[in-house]
Design an enzyme around this catalytic site. Structure first.
Site, short mmCIF file in Angstrom:
data_model
loop_
_atom_site.label_atom_id
_atom_site.label_comp_id
_atom_site.label_asym_id
_atom_site.label_seq_id
_atom_site.Cartn_x
_atom_site.Cartn_y
_atom_site.Cartn_z
N CYS A 323 -8.95 17.94 -0.19
CA CYS A 323 -10.07 18.73 -0.73
C CYS A 323 -11.14 18.94 0.34
CB CYS A 323 -10.67 18.04 -1.95
SG CYS A 323 -11.26 16.38 -1.65
N HIS A 724 -14.55 13.28 -3.84
CA HIS A 724 -13.94 14.60 -3.98
C HIS A 724 -14.91 15.65 -3.45
CE1 HIS A 724 -11.60 17.87 -5.56
NE2 HIS A 724 -12.49 18.20 -6.48
#
Length: 906
Positions: A323, A724
């Site tokens: 990510c 994330h």
């Protein structure tokens, strides 16, 4: 004989009532009793309700209850018949015969199975090699269907026990398939008070144990708000109690899978009045509910792909904790001018990283897929020290990527120039060929600045560092190129009641390193300063272990400290400390603040030939087209030896004005394409003279260059090693959006101190207009997911989700075309992106055809699977080894909270 004929519920119930009244008529002997019980189980499996009215349904349930009661009495009288009966029951519900669906009336038998048998039966069932995965999946799905039976008792106990048993033997494929297939049905049972307790118990276990991917939770997210409102309307004590349990479950899941504000905002609004569990309780619940073992070879459970979302944008598939790359690539792709330059490059026959980036951009722009897997680009662009499949710093990746692209282009240009100079061209066609070769990386529509690389044109700026000896007043200067500015957080406790001018650096910025990524400016230059670190404490510039002293010779160019400062340092301190929320302007102000080098941090002045107190200032002398700002949120904790995250909320101005100090000399060279000569008011001039440091005779007033926010990369989590990344972005072209150009001149005439250090600034008006005039212009890129969002969501992200903080910001300079549309006859840049080269277009066309074939194959496969009663949900069109699309179980709110599953890819 009658039972073998599969009687209807009324007849079977009358028979069982008769046998109950006359037990001496029951079949005697183990063999006959066993056959009778097995056939009775089969008969119940064939039961179907004949009506739909409440009275008919009540009668049907009572008939089934009579039959199951007879079985209970037989099992009690002859215990040897119980286990074979249960084996028959499992054979019925695990059968793959699609022509026959066993009745949920079988749920009435569960309450008669002694709970003491759970452990033995489940262990036997899960370890039996004769029980195939498909059979177990089918049986578990039908047991979950039993939750719909109104009088069922202990069904949830057996279902949860079987789920735990499968997890214990690591049969994760079954667990994943069953959860994804049945989670919505289980959630739907919550609407019915009679079966709600069992359904909520199973739902809680399925969600809390499914910790490797948010997919299961996200299947029910769209339905949560309506259920919550229904519970609130009921007003019943039982509904309120269930709502509290459901709220706790939802908070646990949103904590574990933070980083999806577009999905969670409506839910947070709906449950805002309900009590929220503490972070410690959430962590405890999650740690107790996790599957007993998490295998690194966990099967992929990518979301089933469909066409593009309504945004028209393409997501990027997470290849296993990638990510950090996906968020950066989407931010670069949404930098419209940069994307158009990349797509217009003529790179045929070139296997460079820029070629791979062009290929990736082309697919993001034109593929029909919902999400694209950037495997080739990831392998080519991943820094060699990045461990595969582990979380990394997106800012570090961005610096490496831009530097690679810059160095690669510079090398290719040098090679092309050398080749063309060695050969003697006598033919005009040969000359044209040489020109073509030397312009491999030079896009046709851009005029001028051919000697600069594309990265320099788009992201390159220049910083000048001045050190003024406070003893002899001599001035030392050094210029460095940069592609991003790293802004440290000002430590508020160090600024309170203290004049920064008189402070030793060790009290202010010891733990806050200010960095700027740099580029070499010519092929003949020394090794590029890839990561220039300006340590304000030591007054030196460090480059790969070497220390370069500033020249003590006074410069011919006299400069002042940045006009970004207020009139005195006391005001500066108050403005930084007095606000509850820092702004990007505050951090930029701190970055450019003058610094006194004293005490242990004295500056060695060559003119004085000794250590002296000195004043250091940093000034931006050339602004980039795209200004990249990295907020230094990760600070090293020397006590714990870890990189802690600074979770302070930072307000993001939609419009940012960058003070740029250009030379006033007419001979000064200004970078091509950048606007100069904006009038500066007398107020600003007078202020600059007030701020003039000792030793400076002339003043160079900064021009305030307007920038508008283009992209924001958000980090969700509490550690740089976990969490994330996702990004917000919008389309911002060189001409700006929503009328900003009409007001930029007026903005630049306002006194800097009024503009930068007041709560209400003229920029606020422009920000409001920008956001109201361009609805649905903001996008949220979260790996494979792309959704519409708003600037309000960007502004409120940290206040709503404390672990989600802006990390890397992209600002686009206004009133700059960067060489586009310079040739009207060309027509490439008038509307949208340039036309793709034939090989790229062919590749995309081929892949889009393949995608349609995959969709057709997927439909056929699912039909065949339904025919064979298989519940496997594997996506078609991607390798089975693809990891799911998000990052680690500590992604976002959890950040490293569970040592047993740290850095697990999900």
């Amino acid at each position: 004989r009658l039972v073998c004929e599969r009687p209807a519920p009324p007849l079977c119930a009358r028979l069982c009532q008769l046998l109950g009244d006359f037990p001496q008529c029951l079949p005697r002997g183990r063999k006959l009793s066993l056959a009778f019980c097995q056939q009775l189980v089969r008969s119940i499996a064939h039961f179907q309700s004949q009506g739909t009215r409440e009275a008919e349904l009540r009668l049907y349930v009572s008939q089934v209850t009579q039959v199951s009661a007879l079985l209970r009495s037989v099992w009690k009288a002859e215990p040897d018949t119980l286990l074979p009966s249960l084996q028959e029951l499992f054979a019925v519900i695990s059968a793959a015969d699609t022509s026959f669906e066993p009745s949920v009336a079988l749920a009435s038998l569960v309450q008669h199975i002694p709970l003491q048998m759970i452990t033995v039966l489940i262990r036997s069932l899960t370890t039996d090699p004769n029980v195939k995965d498909a059979s177990m999946t089918q049986a578990l799905c039908r047991m979950i269907d039993w939750l719909s039976w109104p009088l069922a008792q202990h069904v949830e106990t057996w279902v949860i026990a079987l789920l735990k048993g499968l997890a214990a033997v690591q049969k994760f494929t079954i667990l994943i398939d069953v959860t994804l297939l049945k989670i919505e049905l289980v959630f739907n049972r919550l609407w019915f008070p009679l079966v709600r307790p069992g359904a909520l118990a199973v739902l809680s276990h399925m969600l809390l144990s499914f910790q490797h991917s948010p997919e299961a939770f996200h299947l029910i997210v769209p339905h949560v708000v309506s259920l919550v409102h229904s519970f609130k309307r009921d007003g019943l004590p039982s509904s309120t109690a269930f709502l509290m349990q459901l709220t706790e479950l939802i908070h646990c899941m949103m904590y574990h899978y933070s980083g999806f504000p577009e999905l969670y905002e409506p839910i947070l609004e709906a449950i805002k009045d309900m009590p929220k569990p503490t972070e410690e309780k959430i962590k405890l619940i999650l740690s107790q509910s996790a599957w007993t073992s998490q295998s690194s070879s966990l099967p992929s459970c990518l979301s089933r792909l469909s066409g593009k979302s309504e945004t028209g944008k393409t997501g990027l598939i997470n290849l296993g904790n990638t990510c950090y790359m996906n968020s950066v690539i989407q931010a670069l792709f949404m930098a419209t001018d940069f994307r158009r330059h990349v797509l217009s490059l003529n790179l045929n026959g070139c296997n460079s990283l820029m070629r791979k980036l062009q290929h990736l951009f082309a697919f993001l722009a034109h593929t029909q897929r919902e999400a694209y897997a950037p495997r080739i680009f990831f392998e080519a662009s991943r820094p060699p020290w990045f461990t595969p499949r582990s979380q990394q710093d997106c800012s570090e990746y961005l610096r490496f990527l831009l530097d690679r692209l810059h160095e690669e282009e510079r090398t290719l240009k040098a090679l092309s120039s050398a080749k063309s100079s060695e050969s003697i061209m006598t033919d005009e066609s040969q000359a044209q060929e040489a020109v073509h070769k030397t312009q491999v990386f030079t896009e046709a529509p851009c005029v001028g600045s051919e000697e600069r690389t594309l990265i320099e044109k788009m992201f390159g700026g220049k910083l000048k560092t001045n050190i003024c000896c406070l003893n002899c007043k001599s001035m030392s200067q050094k210029e460095e190129a940069f592609t991003d500015l790293s802004l440290a957080f000002c430590p508020p406790t160090s600024l309170e009641n203290v004049d920064p001018k008189c402070m030793e650096h060790s009290e202010v910025k010891d733990d806050y390193m200010v960095q700027s990524s740099t580029l070499a400016t010519s092929p003949a230059a020394e090794t590029p300063l890839n990561n220039l670190e300006v340590n304000h404490g030591w007054g030196t510039i460090m480059n790969e272990g070497t220390i370069e002293d500033f020249s003590s010779e006074p410069s011919s160019e006299n400069t002042t400290i940045s006009e970004l400062k207020v009139e005195n340092n006391g005001d500066m301190s108050q403005s930084l400390v007095g606000k509850n929320t820092l702004s990007v302007t505050d951090l930029l102000n701190y970055f450019l603040a003058p610094e006194i080098l004293s005490g242990d941090n004295k500056y060695y002045c060559e003119k004085c030939a000794s250590l002296q107190n000195a004043e250091k200032t940093m000034q931006i002398i050339e602004e980039p087209e795209y200004l990249i700002l990295t907020l230094l949120r990760f600070s090293y904790d020397p006590k714990c030896h870890i990189r802690r995250k600074i979770l302070d909320n930072v307000s993001l101005p939609l419009v940012l004005e960058l003070p740029v100090k250009r030379a006033t000399s007419p001979l000064a060279v200004v970078s091509g394409g950048w606007s100069v000569g904006v009038e500066i008011s007398d107020t600003g001039e007078n202020l600059a003279k007030k701020l003039k440091p000792s030793g400076a005779d002339e003043v160079t007033c900064p021009q305030l260059v307007p920038y508008v926010l283009s992209s924001v990369v958000v980090h969700s989590g509490v550690s740089s090693e976990s969490g994330h990344y996702y990004s917000y972005a919008r389309n911002v072209t060189g001409s700006g959006s929503s009328g900003l150009c009409h007001q930029s001149t007026a903005l630049s005439l306002v006194s800097p101190q009024d503009k930068l250090f007041t709560e209400e600034s003229p920029c606020t008006v422009v920000e409001n207009e920008l956001d109201t005039e361009m609805p649905r212009e903001w996008f949220l890129f979260n790996d494979s997911r792309v959704t519409f969002t708003s600037f309000q969501s960007v502004q409120k992200i940290t206040s709503r989700f404390p672990k989600d903080t802006a990390y890397v910001l992209f600002y686009k300079k206004q009133n700059s075309t960067c060489g586009f549309n310079t040739n009207p006859a060309n027509g490439l840049w008038v509307n949208g992106d340039p036309p793709l080269q034939k090989d790229l277009m062919d590749a995309i066309t081929k892949d889009n055809k393949l995608y349609l074939q995959e969709q057709e194959l997927s439909a056929r496969t699912q039909a065949l699977q339904a025919a064979s009663a298989s519940c496997s949900f594997r996506p078609n069109g991607f390798d089975d080894n693809d990891p799911p699309g998000s990052c680690g179980p500590t992604g976002g709110g959890g950040g490293g909270g569970f040592s047993t599953v740290g850095r697990l890819v999900f």
